[in-house]
Design a protein around this motif. Structure first.
Motif, PDB file in Angstrom:
ATOM      1  N   UNK A   1       9.353   6.319  -0.091  1.00 42.29           N
ATOM      2  CA  UNK A   1       9.149   5.091  -0.850  1.00 42.29           C
ATOM      3  C   UNK A   1       8.191   4.177  -0.091  1.00 42.29           C
ATOM      4  N   UNK A   2       7.183   3.695  -0.788  1.00 40.64           N
ATOM      5  CA  UNK A   2       6.218   2.781  -0.184  1.00 40.64           C
ATOM      6  C   UNK A   2       6.775   1.363  -0.237  1.00 40.64           C
ATOM      7  N   UNK A   3       6.830   0.700   0.917  1.00 40.57           N
ATOM      8  CA  UNK A   3       7.364  -0.658   1.008  1.00 40.57           C
ATOM      9  C   UNK A   3       6.201  -1.646   1.036  1.00 40.57           C
ATOM     10  N   UNK A   4       6.081  -2.448  -0.013  1.00 40.42           N
ATOM     11  CA  UNK A   4       5.028  -3.461  -0.049  1.00 40.42           C
ATOM     12  C   UNK A   4       5.462  -4.685   0.749  1.00 40.42           C
ATOM     13  N   UNK A   5       4.520  -5.271   1.464  1.00 40.88           N
ATOM     14  CA  UNK A   5       4.814  -6.428   2.291  1.00 40.88           C
ATOM     15  C   UNK A   5       4.336  -7.715   1.629  1.00 40.88           C
ATOM     16  N   UNK A   6       5.080  -8.790   1.865  1.00 45.15           N
ATOM     17  CA  UNK A   6       4.676 -10.111   1.387  1.00 45.15           C
ATOM     18  C   UNK A   6       3.612 -10.679   2.321  1.00 45.15           C
ATOM     19  N   UNK A   7       2.865 -11.684   1.882  1.00 42.72           N
ATOM     20  CA  UNK A   7       1.906 -12.327   2.786  1.00 42.72           C
ATOM     21  C   UNK A   7       2.567 -12.841   4.065  1.00 42.72           C
ATOM     22  N   UNK A   8       3.799 -13.328   3.958  1.00 43.38           N
ATOM     23  CA  UNK A   8       4.507 -13.830   5.133  1.00 43.38           C
ATOM     24  C   UNK A   8       4.816 -12.684   6.107  1.00 43.38           C
ATOM     25  N   UNK A  99       6.862  -7.117  17.809  1.00 49.97           N
ATOM     26  CA  UNK A  99       7.043  -8.553  18.022  1.00 49.97           C
ATOM     27  C   UNK A  99       7.989  -9.088  16.947  1.00 49.97           C
ATOM     28  N   UNK A 100       9.164  -9.498  17.369  1.00 52.72           N
ATOM     29  CA  UNK A 100      10.171 -10.048  16.448  1.00 52.72           C
ATOM     30  C   UNK A 100      10.493  -9.084  15.318  1.00 52.72           C
ATOM     31  N   UNK A 101      10.494  -7.798  15.636  1.00 54.75           N
ATOM     32  CA  UNK A 101      10.891  -6.785  14.655  1.00 54.75           C
ATOM     33  C   UNK A 101       9.775  -6.254  13.780  1.00 54.75           C
ATOM     34  N   UNK A 102       8.576  -6.792  13.917  1.00 52.51           N
ATOM     35  CA  UNK A 102       7.439  -6.332  13.111  1.00 52.51           C
ATOM     36  C   UNK A 102       6.422  -5.644  14.014  1.00 52.51           C
ATOM     37  N   UNK A 103       5.794  -4.584  13.478  1.00 48.74           N
ATOM     38  CA  UNK A 103       5.021  -3.664  14.302  1.00 48.74           C
ATOM     39  C   UNK A 103       3.528  -3.686  13.990  1.00 48.74           C
ATOM     40  N   UNK A 165      -2.072  15.682  12.343  1.00 42.54           N
ATOM     41  CA  UNK A 165      -1.559  14.327  12.536  1.00 42.54           C
ATOM     42  C   UNK A 165      -2.230  13.399  11.529  1.00 42.54           C
ATOM     43  N   UNK A 166      -1.469  12.417  11.054  1.00 43.23           N
ATOM     44  CA  UNK A 166      -1.941  11.576   9.954  1.00 43.23           C
ATOM     45  C   UNK A 166      -1.677  10.106  10.254  1.00 43.23           C
ATOM     46  N   UNK A 167      -2.352   9.243   9.516  1.00 44.20           N
ATOM     47  CA  UNK A 167      -1.975   7.842   9.492  1.00 44.20           C
ATOM     48  C   UNK A 167      -0.727   7.663   8.642  1.00 44.20           C
ATOM     49  N   UNK A 168      -0.260   6.420   8.521  1.00 43.31           N
ATOM     50  CA  UNK A 168       1.037   6.210   7.895  1.00 43.31           C
ATOM     51  C   UNK A 168       1.229   4.748   7.530  1.00 43.31           C
ATOM     52  N   UNK A 169       2.194   4.533   6.660  1.00 45.34           N
ATOM     53  CA  UNK A 169       2.643   3.171   6.432  1.00 45.34           C
ATOM     54  C   UNK A 169       3.357   2.658   7.669  1.00 45.34           C
ATOM     55  N   UNK A 176       6.307   4.774   8.079  1.00 46.69           N
ATOM     56  CA  UNK A 176       6.756   4.594   6.705  1.00 46.69           C
ATOM     57  C   UNK A 176       5.842   5.391   5.776  1.00 46.69           C
ATOM     58  N   UNK A 177       6.255   5.515   4.532  1.00 46.12           N
ATOM     59  CA  UNK A 177       5.363   6.065   3.516  1.00 46.12           C
ATOM     60  C   UNK A 177       4.255   5.058   3.229  1.00 46.12           C
ATOM     61  N   UNK A 178       3.069   5.532   2.846  1.00 46.02           N
ATOM     62  CA  UNK A 178       2.687   6.927   2.615  1.00 46.02           C
ATOM     63  C   UNK A 178       2.056   7.540   3.852  1.00 46.02           C
ATOM     64  N   UNK A 179       1.913   8.859   3.850  1.00 49.46           N
ATOM     65  CA  UNK A 179       1.077   9.520   4.841  1.00 49.46           C
ATOM     66  C   UNK A 179      -0.386   9.297   4.469  1.00 49.46           C
ATOM     67  N   UNK A 180      -1.210   9.048   5.473  1.00 47.78           N
ATOM     68  CA  UNK A 180      -2.633   8.778   5.258  1.00 47.78           C
ATOM     69  C   UNK A 180      -3.422   9.915   5.903  1.00 47.78           C
ATOM     70  N   UNK A 181      -3.864  10.865   5.084  1.00 46.54           N
ATOM     71  CA  UNK A 181      -4.622  12.006   5.596  1.00 46.54           C
ATOM     72  C   UNK A 181      -6.053  11.582   5.900  1.00 46.54           C
TER      73      UNK A 181
END
Length: 258
Positions: A1-8, A99-103, A165-169, A176-181
């Protein structure tokens, strides 16, 4: 599942990215013949601790270091060690900052001292491939557009793209999803959406694209002992285009090659 992030949430990841970018700027000053990747690992641990951050990959599935340090024919996940870097080496430093739980995640390849024209060309091609991939990271495009842009450019230069090896969410979790080939077909794969945060991290070899894992169970090397390089950024997909959260050159247009 792709998790979209808020601007915050993206802003929180950007703060981690700024620390990571500043770390790479400091490491660039340290890279010279005679330094060890173990010294760099210790520097990174201290630097992050002083800023209230931590190295996310340390302890990840048992990985024992704050950085990955891959030299010459090592593609990725190289262990820091006390062997001194030599004039002409290529070393890739890969780090994930919490940093504070965000990567934020970024790898950078460095030439040690005076490197050969061939190795400099590998670095130039790999970095350009990263930015060509970033240019395709637009709302409405597909992941295959990123992979195609990277692969078609790299192979036209006579090099190969590592496929294992791939990029990733990325967000609160490193992978996270998705894998970025970093290879693929235009118009294929999931569609890019506003709020996605991904890494693009092409690994490029001067020879065969295939790899092997060495005895430590982590480090990947080229099968033919050819040299490998990697550049990686974390970026957010926005309606106004990609925003690179780990950009080292503040104030530049991050959608263009450095």
């Amino acid at each position: 599942m792709i998790i979209l992030k808020t601007p915050e949430q993206i802003e929180k990841m950007s703060k981690a990215g700024k620390i990571l970018a500043s770390l790479h700027r400091e490491i660039a000053k340290m890279i010279k013949p005679g330094i060890t990747t173990q010294e760099i690992d210790g520097f990174v641990e201290k630097y992050l601790e002083e800023r209230g951050a931590s190295p996310e990959q340390k302890g990840y599935q048992g990985y024992p270091f704050a950085i990955c340090a891959s030299v010459n024919d090592e593609i990725c996940h190289g262990f820091p060690r006390d062997e001194k870097l030599k004039n002409g080496d290529i070393v890739t430093i890969d780090m994930v900052v919490n940093l504070d739980g965000w990567l934020a995640d970024s790898a950078w390849s460095y030439g040690v001292g005076d490197i050969s024209e061939e190795n400099q060309r590998l670095l130039d091609v790999t970095k350009k491939a990263l930015y060509l991939g970033i240019e395709e990271a637009k709302v409405g495009n597909r992941l295959g557009d990123i992979g195609y842009a990277i692969q078609s450019f790299v192979e036209a230069q006579g090099y190969s793209v590592v496929k294992d090896f791939v990029g990733h969410g990325i967000g609160k979790d490193m992978h996270e999803d998705p894998q970025v080939l970093h290879y693929g077909t235009k118009g294929r794969g999931p569609r890019l959406m506003e709020g996605m945060v991904i890494t693009i991290e092409p690994m490029v070899n001067t020879g065969d694209y295939r790899m092997k894992i060495v005895e430590n169970g982590w480090t990947a090397k080229t099968v033919d002992k050819s040299v490998s390089a990697q550049y990686e950024h974390t970026l957010a997909i926005t309606k106004d285009g990609p925003i690179v959260l780990t950009e080292q050159n503040e104030g530049i247009d991050t959608q263009k090659e450095e």
